[in-house]
Design a protein around this motif. Structure first.
Motif, PDB file in Angstrom:
ATOM      1  N   VAL A  65       0.850  -1.191   0.000  1.00  0.00           N
ATOM      2  CA  VAL A  65       0.000   0.000   0.000  1.00  0.00           C
ATOM      3  C   VAL A  65       0.888   1.245   0.000  1.00  0.00           C
ATOM      4  CG1 VAL A  65      -1.748   1.317   1.251  1.00  0.00           C
ATOM      5  CG2 VAL A  65      -1.880  -1.189   1.170  1.00  0.00           C
ATOM      6  N   SER A  66       0.762   2.055  -1.063  1.00  0.00           N
ATOM      7  CA  SER A  66       1.606   3.250  -1.192  1.00  0.00           C
ATOM      8  C   SER A  66       0.871   4.531  -0.813  1.00  0.00           C
ATOM      9  CB  SER A  66       2.128   3.372  -2.628  1.00  0.00           C
ATOM     10  OG  SER A  66       1.051   3.438  -3.551  1.00  0.00           O
ATOM     11  N   ALA A  67      -0.467   4.493  -0.788  1.00  0.00           N
ATOM     12  CA  ALA A  67      -1.252   5.668  -0.409  1.00  0.00           C
ATOM     13  C   ALA A  67      -2.606   5.202   0.101  1.00  0.00           C
ATOM     14  CB  ALA A  67      -1.427   6.610  -1.600  1.00  0.00           C
ATOM     15  N   ILE A  68      -3.213   6.029   0.966  1.00  0.00           N
ATOM     16  CA  ILE A  68      -4.496   5.658   1.545  1.00  0.00           C
ATOM     17  C   ILE A  68      -5.352   6.897   1.757  1.00  0.00           C
ATOM     18  CG2 ILE A  68      -3.435   5.682   3.841  1.00  0.00           C
ATOM     19  CD1 ILE A  68      -5.560   3.694   4.739  1.00  0.00           C
ATOM     20  N   THR A  69      -6.654   6.767   1.448  1.00  0.00           N
ATOM     21  CA  THR A  69      -7.654   7.765   1.814  1.00  0.00           C
ATOM     22  C   THR A  69      -8.788   7.005   2.489  1.00  0.00           C
ATOM     23  OG1 THR A  69      -9.022   7.619  -0.187  1.00  0.00           O
ATOM     24  CG2 THR A  69      -7.065   9.036  -0.297  1.00  0.00           C
ATOM     25  N   SER A  70      -9.825   7.709   2.874  1.00  0.00           N
ATOM     26  CA  SER A  70     -10.952   7.035   3.516  1.00  0.00           C
ATOM     27  C   SER A  70     -11.729   6.163   2.537  1.00  0.00           C
ATOM     28  CB  SER A  70     -11.895   8.064   4.142  1.00  0.00           C
ATOM     29  OG  SER A  70     -12.418   8.926   3.142  1.00  0.00           O
ATOM     30  N   ARG A  71     -11.485   6.350   1.247  1.00  0.00           N
ATOM     31  CA  ARG A  71     -12.246   5.610   0.235  1.00  0.00           C
ATOM     32  C   ARG A  71     -11.405   4.651  -0.593  1.00  0.00           C
ATOM     33  NH1 ARG A  71     -15.487   9.558  -3.440  1.00  0.00           N
ATOM     34  NH2 ARG A  71     -16.293   7.543  -4.160  1.00  0.00           N
ATOM     35  N   TYR A  72     -10.095   4.889  -0.668  1.00  0.00           N
ATOM     36  CA  TYR A  72      -9.250   4.071  -1.534  1.00  0.00           C
ATOM     37  C   TYR A  72      -7.902   3.787  -0.890  1.00  0.00           C
ATOM     38  CZ  TYR A  72     -12.457   5.589  -5.251  1.00  0.00           C
ATOM     39  OH  TYR A  72     -13.571   5.843  -6.005  1.00  0.00           O
ATOM     40  N   VAL A  73      -7.288   2.675  -1.320  1.00  0.00           N
ATOM     41  CA  VAL A  73      -5.862   2.464  -1.097  1.00  0.00           C
ATOM     42  C   VAL A  73      -5.229   2.302  -2.473  1.00  0.00           C
ATOM     43  CG1 VAL A  73      -6.173   1.368   1.157  1.00  0.00           C
ATOM     44  CG2 VAL A  73      -6.039  -0.060  -0.892  1.00  0.00           C
ATOM     45  N   THR A  74      -3.989   2.702  -2.584  1.00  0.00           N
ATOM     46  CA  THR A  74      -3.277   2.579  -3.854  1.00  0.00           C
ATOM     47  C   THR A  74      -2.236   1.481  -3.744  1.00  0.00           C
ATOM     48  OG1 THR A  74      -3.576   4.939  -4.295  1.00  0.00           O
ATOM     49  CG2 THR A  74      -1.909   3.792  -5.589  1.00  0.00           C
ATOM     50  N   VAL A  75      -2.303   0.550  -4.680  1.00  0.00           N
ATOM     51  CA  VAL A  75      -1.368  -0.575  -4.733  1.00  0.00           C
ATOM     52  C   VAL A  75      -0.856  -0.696  -6.162  1.00  0.00           C
ATOM     53  CG1 VAL A  75      -1.086  -3.067  -4.480  1.00  0.00           C
ATOM     54  CG2 VAL A  75      -2.535  -1.820  -2.875  1.00  0.00           C
ATOM     55  N   ALA A  76       0.451  -0.613  -6.334  1.00  0.00           N
ATOM     56  CA  ALA A  76       1.070  -0.732  -7.657  1.00  0.00           C
ATOM     57  C   ALA A  76       0.435   0.235  -8.658  1.00  0.00           C
ATOM     58  CB  ALA A  76       0.971  -2.171  -8.159  1.00  0.00           C
ATOM     59  N   GLY A  77       0.134   1.444  -8.190  1.00  0.00           N
ATOM     60  CA  GLY A  77      -0.429   2.463  -9.062  1.00  0.00           C
ATOM     61  C   GLY A  77      -1.916   2.329  -9.329  1.00  0.00           C
ATOM     62  N   LYS A  78      -2.560   1.338  -8.733  1.00  0.00           N
ATOM     63  CA  LYS A  78      -3.992   1.116  -8.956  1.00  0.00           C
ATOM     64  C   LYS A  78      -4.772   1.458  -7.691  1.00  0.00           C
ATOM     65  CE  LYS A  78      -7.345  -2.404 -10.407  1.00  0.00           C
ATOM     66  NZ  LYS A  78      -7.872  -1.638 -11.554  1.00  0.00           N
ATOM     67  N   LYS A  79      -5.859   2.225  -7.852  1.00  0.00           N
ATOM     68  CA  LYS A  79      -6.716   2.557  -6.720  1.00  0.00           C
ATOM     69  C   LYS A  79      -7.730   1.443  -6.491  1.00  0.00           C
ATOM     70  CE  LYS A  79      -6.567   7.624  -6.836  1.00  0.00           C
ATOM     71  NZ  LYS A  79      -7.389   8.857  -6.981  1.00  0.00           N
ATOM     72  N   LEU A  80      -7.752   0.934  -5.262  1.00  0.00           N
ATOM     73  CA  LEU A  80      -8.689  -0.121  -4.892  1.00  0.00           C
ATOM     74  C   LEU A  80      -9.632   0.414  -3.825  1.00  0.00           C
ATOM     75  CD1 LEU A  80      -6.183  -3.115  -4.595  1.00  0.00           C
ATOM     76  CD2 LEU A  80      -7.591  -2.491  -6.565  1.00  0.00           C
ATOM     77  N   PRO A  81     -10.928   0.130  -3.930  1.00  0.00           N
ATOM     78  CA  PRO A  81     -11.894   0.702  -2.989  1.00  0.00           C
ATOM     79  C   PRO A  81     -11.785   0.096  -1.592  1.00  0.00           C
ATOM     80  CG  PRO A  81     -12.974  -0.876  -4.431  1.00  0.00           C
ATOM     81  CD  PRO A  81     -11.574  -0.717  -4.958  1.00  0.00           C
ATOM     82  N   VAL A  82     -12.052   0.931  -0.594  1.00  0.00           N
ATOM     83  CA  VAL A  82     -12.145   0.476   0.788  1.00  0.00           C
ATOM     84  C   VAL A  82     -13.627   0.381   1.141  1.00  0.00           C
ATOM     85  CG1 VAL A  82     -11.658   1.024   3.203  1.00  0.00           C
ATOM     86  CG2 VAL A  82      -9.950   1.519   1.437  1.00  0.00           C
ATOM     87  N   GLY A  83     -14.077  -0.797   1.543  1.00  0.00           N
ATOM     88  CA  GLY A  83     -15.484  -1.000   1.864  1.00  0.00           C
ATOM     89  C   GLY A  83     -15.858  -0.394   3.206  1.00  0.00           C
ATOM     90  N   ASP A  84     -17.127  -0.020   3.346  1.00  0.00           N
ATOM     91  CA  ASP A  84     -17.600   0.581   4.598  1.00  0.00           C
ATOM     92  C   ASP A  84     -17.333  -0.320   5.798  1.00  0.00           C
ATOM     93  OD1 ASP A  84     -20.578   2.040   3.048  1.00  0.00           O
ATOM     94  OD2 ASP A  84     -18.498   2.744   3.164  1.00  0.00           O
ATOM     95  N   THR A  85     -17.529  -1.620   5.616  1.00  0.00           N
ATOM     96  CA  THR A  85     -17.353  -2.573   6.712  1.00  0.00           C
ATOM     97  C   THR A  85     -15.913  -2.630   7.194  1.00  0.00           C
ATOM     98  OG1 THR A  85     -19.147  -3.925   5.803  1.00  0.00           O
ATOM     99  CG2 THR A  85     -17.693  -4.984   7.408  1.00  0.00           C
ATOM    100  N   TYR A  86     -14.971  -2.376   6.279  1.00  0.00           N
ATOM    101  CA  TYR A  86     -13.553  -2.549   6.591  1.00  0.00           C
ATOM    102  C   TYR A  86     -12.828  -1.226   6.855  1.00  0.00           C
ATOM    103  CZ  TYR A  86     -14.702  -7.052   4.528  1.00  0.00           C
ATOM    104  OH  TYR A  86     -15.301  -8.257   4.251  1.00  0.00           O
TER     105      TYR A  86
END
Length: 227
Positions: free
Chosen positions: A197-218
């Protein structure tokens, strides 16, 4: 090589006798306990180290596959059964081997040697053994970028392959087989390695340049762990 600490789970006493007899004659296995009741076996597994389960499939109280999938942490498994029709499902849960009763002592020894070799590989270079693309594959944990769940299978994206590996396993089951201090669930559809994980917001984490969603439950656990 240290012998494999093993248990047997089978509702037929004669099956336990055969497995105990074969095990005593091998240096590669140390039979710790034998269970006719899967519930008692589950309690034992919760508080004792076990490398290998020798597991029947058709038991009176529970199906062997259902029992194995229910375990929070899964040791290696060799299925021992009189039913050949379950062989494909056995390998879909990454079983070390599938022994069709009645099996010979020589065939049992082959299965135990295979389990010992798999354990050696795992200890030398941390990896995940899975059934993917119709083959048994050893995936190096350090090579995993992220894992995507799609219904009853997953896509494993790695640094060493141009296309993701496809495996018939649920994301929940995949998570149970990964070391929790290295991997985390961020969404109902995604698992990521924490160091990737290279970056994080309340909605996404960035892995290998790709934004992946963070679910409400997690979201709460993700923010606590990564920030």
């Amino acid at each position: 090589m240290r012998p494999l600490d093993a248990i047997t789970i089978d509702d037929e006493p004669i099956a336990h006798e055969i497995l105990a007899h074969y095990s005593k004659r091998l240096n590669g296995i140390r039979l710790k306990r034998q269970f006719t009741n899967p519930e008692q076996a589950c309690k034992y597994l919760a508080s004792n180290h076990v490398d290998l389960i020798l597991l029947d499939i058709e038991m009176a109280d529970v199906n062997g596959f259902a029992f194995y999938r229910s375990l929070p942490q899964r040791p290696m498994v060799i299925f021992t059964t009189a039913h050949p029709e379950y062989a494909l499902e056995g390998f879909n849960v990454s079983a070390v081997d599938y022994l069709l009763k009645p099996f010979s002592e020589e065939r049992f020894e082959q299965a135990i040697l295979k389990a010992g070799m798999q354990k050696d590989v795992q200890e030398m270079a941390p990896s995940l053994t899975i059934r993917a693309d119709y083959e048994t594959r050893n995936v190096q944990l350090k090579d995993i970028l992220y894992i995507e769940g799609l219904n009853n299978y997953v896509k494993i994206y790695t640094t060493s392959a141009t296309h993701p590996l496809l495996s018939m396993i649920s994301l929940k089951e995949m998570m149970s087989r990964l070391p929790g201090h290295q991997f985390m669930r961020i969404h109902r559809s995604y698992i990521v390695p924490r160091p990737r994980v290279s970056a994080i917001t309340s909605r996404y984490v960035t892995v290998a340049g790709k934004k992946l969603p963070v679910g409400d439950t997690y979201r709460s656990s993700v923010m606590t762990i990564l920030q």
